[in-house]
Every structure is written in C-alpha cells, then in structure tokens.
Design an enzyme around this catalytic site. Structure first.
Site, PDB file in Angstrom:
ATOM      1  N   CYS A 161       0.858  -1.199   0.000  1.00 30.08           N
ATOM      2  CA  CYS A 161       0.000   0.000   0.000  1.00 30.08           C
ATOM      3  C   CYS A 161       0.891   1.245   0.000  1.00 30.08           C
ATOM      4  CB  CYS A 161      -0.886   0.043   1.245  1.00 30.08           C
ATOM      5  SG  CYS A 161      -1.994  -1.355   1.441  1.00 30.08           S
ATOM      6  N   HIS A 203       1.031   5.159  -1.289  1.00 34.20           N
ATOM      7  CA  HIS A 203       0.274   5.970  -0.322  1.00 34.20           C
ATOM      8  C   HIS A 203       1.057   6.379   0.913  1.00 34.20           C
ATOM      9  CE1 HIS A 203      -3.494   5.640  -2.499  1.00 34.20           C
ATOM     10  NE2 HIS A 203      -3.282   4.345  -2.650  1.00 34.20           N
ATOM     11  N   ARG A 243     -13.285   0.469  -2.468  1.00 32.64           N
ATOM     12  CA  ARG A 243     -12.039   1.177  -2.783  1.00 32.64           C
ATOM     13  C   ARG A 243     -10.818   0.372  -2.337  1.00 32.64           C
ATOM     14  NH1 ARG A 243      -9.761   3.640  -6.510  1.00 32.64           N
ATOM     15  NH2 ARG A 243      -8.491   1.841  -6.126  1.00 32.64           N
ATOM     16  N   CYS A 275      -7.898  -1.357  -4.727  1.00 24.27           N
ATOM     17  CA  CYS A 275      -6.483  -1.053  -4.524  1.00 24.27           C
ATOM     18  C   CYS A 275      -5.646  -2.331  -4.597  1.00 24.27           C
ATOM     19  CB  CYS A 275      -6.261  -0.375  -3.172  1.00 24.27           C
ATOM     20  SG  CYS A 275      -5.963   1.399  -3.292  1.00 24.27           S
TER      21      CYS A 275
END
Lengths: 205, 294
Positions: free
Chosen positions: B203, B207, B251, B255
């Site tokens: 992730c 991010h 969402r 991802c």
C-alpha cells in the site's frame, strides 16, 4: 540464477516470535502476514502464492526497506547476476515501440487476461516524453534522460539493467523488476532503452 | 438528473482536455538547464492540475444534488423495513455503537470493537453482521456480489450510504484507546507496509508520500492525518465513471487489484484492519458525508 527463497519462515513466524524477546513491531508484521493468509482469496490470474515473499522482499519488509549496507550489496549483486541480455548483444531498439510499451499499464491484475501482453507501466509513475502530459510522480522525471547522460555503452547497460531489474542497483527500490518477473522480454526492454536514450526520441528533443 | 450529470461531466472533460494542453508548456522548456536541475524539473507534485481543480469546483456545485441521495433514500427505506427470513428491521435490531437503531454519528466512530461479534468492524462490516445475525440473511449471499456495477446496486451499499449521510460534517472518532482497536490499527499499519507480488508493491508504495500521482490521479498519503482524511473523504461515493455508488470497502478491494495482489475477502479482518489504520489516522478531522468521485 537468483534463489527464489519463498520464505516459509515468514508464514510460520508466530512460532519464531514466541521464542524471541518481545518486539511490538515484529509481532505486528507477523500478524499482518497471518491476516493476509487468512483473508485473501485467489481471483483470475492473481493466485494466493503472490502473498509469499521472495528473499529480497522479505529482507526489505523486515528492514523497513533499509537493509544494512553489506546486505544491500549482496542482494543487489544477486539480482544483477540473473539479468538476461538480448541475444544479439544490442541494447537499443526502436523508441516508437518503447513509447507504446511505456503507455500501457495493463498486466498482472485479476481483471487482466493473462494471455495478453503486459505493458511497461512507465507513465503511471514517470514523466517521460513531453508529449504525454498525463504522467505519474511516484518515480523521478525521465524527461531528457539520454540528453543528460549520452548513449555510451555504459549508460545503455545501466538503463537496460535498471528496467530489467531495478533492485540490481537499489535493493529495495520501489520500481518493479520488469525483466526479472517476466513482465517484459529483453527485446521489449531494448525498445524502452531507446525511448530513454535515442537522440531521435521525443524524450531527448 | 442523470442527464444533467452527464452534461456537466462532458463539459468537465473538455475543460480537462484544455488543461492538458496548457500543461505541456513547462515540460518542453527546461532543455537548456544543467543536468542535475533538469532531472528535478518535473512540475511540483503538490500543485493540483487544472482538471482536478475543475472537478473540485464541480463537486462543490453538485453538493446540493448529489446522486448519493437516491441511494441514501433507498437505504433509509431498507433500514426501516422488516426484512429477511426473521422479518425484523435493522432500525429495531441493529446497534451501530450508538444504541439500537441509532444512525446519527455512527459512521465516524467506525471501525470499532463489538463484543457481540468479537471483532473490530468497519461500518459496512457491522451492517452486514446485523443483516446476518438479526435479519437472518446468509453471509455468502451478500458476499457473492457485495459491490455495485452498472446493472445493480446491492442493498448493503444503500444502507451504508444512509448511515454515512447521518455523520455528515462530524469529526472522525475511531476509538483507538480501545486495545482491540489499537491492535487492529497496528496490524493494518503493518499490512500497509507489506511488499509482495510480481511488482513488489505494498500500500505504501503509492500511499506513503505527499503529492504523489499515478498518471493524473492524486494519491492520498495515508500515513498523515491530512493525507488519511483524503482517503476517507467522499466514501461512500457516487462514481461518475460507470455511474455507480461505491463504498470504502470497494475502494480498498480495488487497490489490491491494482497492487497485483489476490482479492481480500469481503467484510474481513484484513479490510477492517486497514480501514482502522487509515480512518484512525484521520481522527479529529471532519467527515463531509457521501461524495462524488471521478
């Protein structure tokens, strides 16, 4: 040949942790792996074995992407040793083909048809040709990459190797290992080298 | 209303195209710069591109007639109606942490720990739990098609939208002082850092830095409160692409698709942990209610 150490150790980490002194962060990374194992399911081409780390990923994960200098050097040499070069020895292909590859972001997701070719994903993260204004910023700008570096044999080799396996220069680089995982073939990587280095490429105009 | 939205979106795309044209200028300039500087010459990542600014203006204008309202209204009906094999309503049986049937302020206090389920649950997971335990629906039936597509919107999406509407303009307050919630937060944080798969992505690859983009898509930095709130804001949201109402669970799932990972199970600990990390990091900041997404 890189040893793909599928770290079964990571999957049995809870047992190891129990024998070690308490370490909050270690506990949570072991717990995170347990949750990944328990709560993910295969879909399309995205099989469950993708959750297992290879040796390099395991070390990057356990060092916060900051392995010791000796460890990094060893990993980089190991990654470098598995790089395959094109049969004809030439490292620069056709920049126009490279541009097409750079544009395509497809491949490897559970909605991608595994039978179709995989893209280079380059514009997802990099500025490259000035003609493409929709580019990502996770990686550095590659605009004028060749104009700034020339096209010497050394630069060609560096560029080829970096795309084939970015971890051969920076063990825990954020960039995927496109050649190493078979996403791009040597012939395709040559085209991307040309996109970045060819004086005729819009990148260097 | 759909036609109105389509028309406005069309205009927006034209504006976006014009913006892309003007974007070209800086890129073609730095030819004469010395090597080191020119490499750094990518436009400042923090600066929003014109298309994004236009979209934000458009979103602000749409706030009074957000298509999410249609789903909210359906959700309200479904919340109050006696449904399922047990023929009970959620309004008379489901506790979202504010007392049975109460929805005001419930969205912003999730994820939270529920002793009756012995699990940390994000809001969507909790409503699913109520549908199964209180109304008698089968989990597998709900999990078979948990997210909307252009053909249909599942009930759970309507229900989540209804509940979320009743936390509009409230501050995020994930109870991180609860040890079970803290544990989920730390596990979620470790999951966000875990690199694997063919592209070595976690992730955090996308991010964990400020002002990053994939193509023109801005990426929230979930490691800071200011970034994390951007990842929370607007979910559940009406997505213009395809015209569908989608939840925060969707969402997260998408991802992982882009991360080239296998698929997280619906309403699982995995998603609850990650949402605890993301939403908990945004604690104290204001949630603006269901939104509109590109």
């Amino acid at each position: 040949m890189t040893k793909k150490i599928i770290l079964l150790a990571a999957m049995t980490a809870p047992f190891m942790i129990a024998a070690q002194p308490a370490n909050a962060e270690g506990d949570y990374s072991a717990k995170a792996i347990e949750v990944f194992k328990k709560d993910f399911q295969p879909r399309g081409q995205a099989s469950i074995d993708r959750l297992a780390e290879d040796g390099l990923q395991a070390i990057c994960n356990r060092t916060g992407n900051n392995p010791s200098p000796q460890s990094a050097k060893q990993l980089e040499a190991d990654q470098m040793s598995s790089i395959k070069h094109p049969a004809d020895g030439k490292l620069m292909g056709d920049w126009k083909e490279g541009e097409k590859l750079a544009q395509s972001g497809r491949g490897f997701t559970w909605t991608d048809d595994p039978g179709l070719p995989v893209g280079g994903n380059c514009y997802n993260c990099h500025q490259i040709s000035p003609k493409e204004t929709s580019y990502g910023t996770i990686g550095p700008s590659l605009y004028q990459f060749g104009k700034l570096r020339g096209t010497s044999e050394e630069i060609q080799k560096y560029t080829y190797n970096k795309i084939f396996n970015a971890k051969s220069y920076n063990a825990c680089s954020e960039m995927p290992r496109f050649g190493h995982v078979g996403a791009l073939k040597p012939e395709q990587i040559k085209h991307l080298v040309a996109l970045l280095l060819d004086p005729e490429s819009p990148v260097n105009k | 209303m759909k036609r109105l939205i389509a028309g406005m979106l069309g205009g927006l795309l034209v504006m976006g195209g014009a913006a892309a044209q003007t974007d070209k200028k800086p890129a073609s300039k730095p030819a004469a710069k010395p090597a080191a500087q020119a490499v750094q010459a990518a436009p400042a990542a923090e600066v929003k591109d014109a298309a994004t600014l236009e979209f934000e203006k458009f979103r602000a204008e749409m706030e009074d007639s957000n298509p999410a309202e249609l789903f909210e209204m359906k959700g309200e009906e479904q919340w109050k109606a006696k449904r399922g094999p047990k023929n009970v309503s959620l309004a008379e049986s489901c506790d979202l942490g504010k007392g049975v049937g109460q929805v005001a302020g419930a969205y912003v206090i999730h994820p939270r720990y529920y002793a009756d389920a012995n699990a940390v649950m994000d809001l969507e997971r909790r409503v699913v739990w109520c549908m199964v335990e209180k109304q008698g629906f089968k989990f597998d039936d709900i999990a078979k098609k948990p997210f909307a597509d252009s053909n249909s919107t599942p009930d759970i999406t309507n229900l989540v939208t209804y509940v979320a509407t009743h936390s509009k303009n409230m501050k995020i307050a994930v109870p991180l002082d609860d040890p079970k919630v803290r544990d989920a937060f730390e596990t979620g944080k470790a999951m966000a850092a875990y690199r694997a798969g063919p592209y070595d992505f976690s992730c955090n690859t996308c991010h964990s830095g400020d002002g990053k983009r994939i193509r023109m898509q801005q990426l929230p930095n979930i490691s800071t409160p200011e970034g994390a709130i951007k990842g929370v804001q607007g979910w559940p949201g009406y997505r213009m692409t395809g015209g569908v109402m989608l939840t925060h669970q969707w969402r997260m799932t998408d991802c992982f698709r882009q991360q080239r990972f296998p698929q997280p199970k619906y309403a699982s600990d995995a998603i609850a942990n990650l949402l605890t990390y993301m939403i908990g990091t945004a604690n104290g900041l204001e949630y603006k209610g269901p939104g509109i997404k590109r």
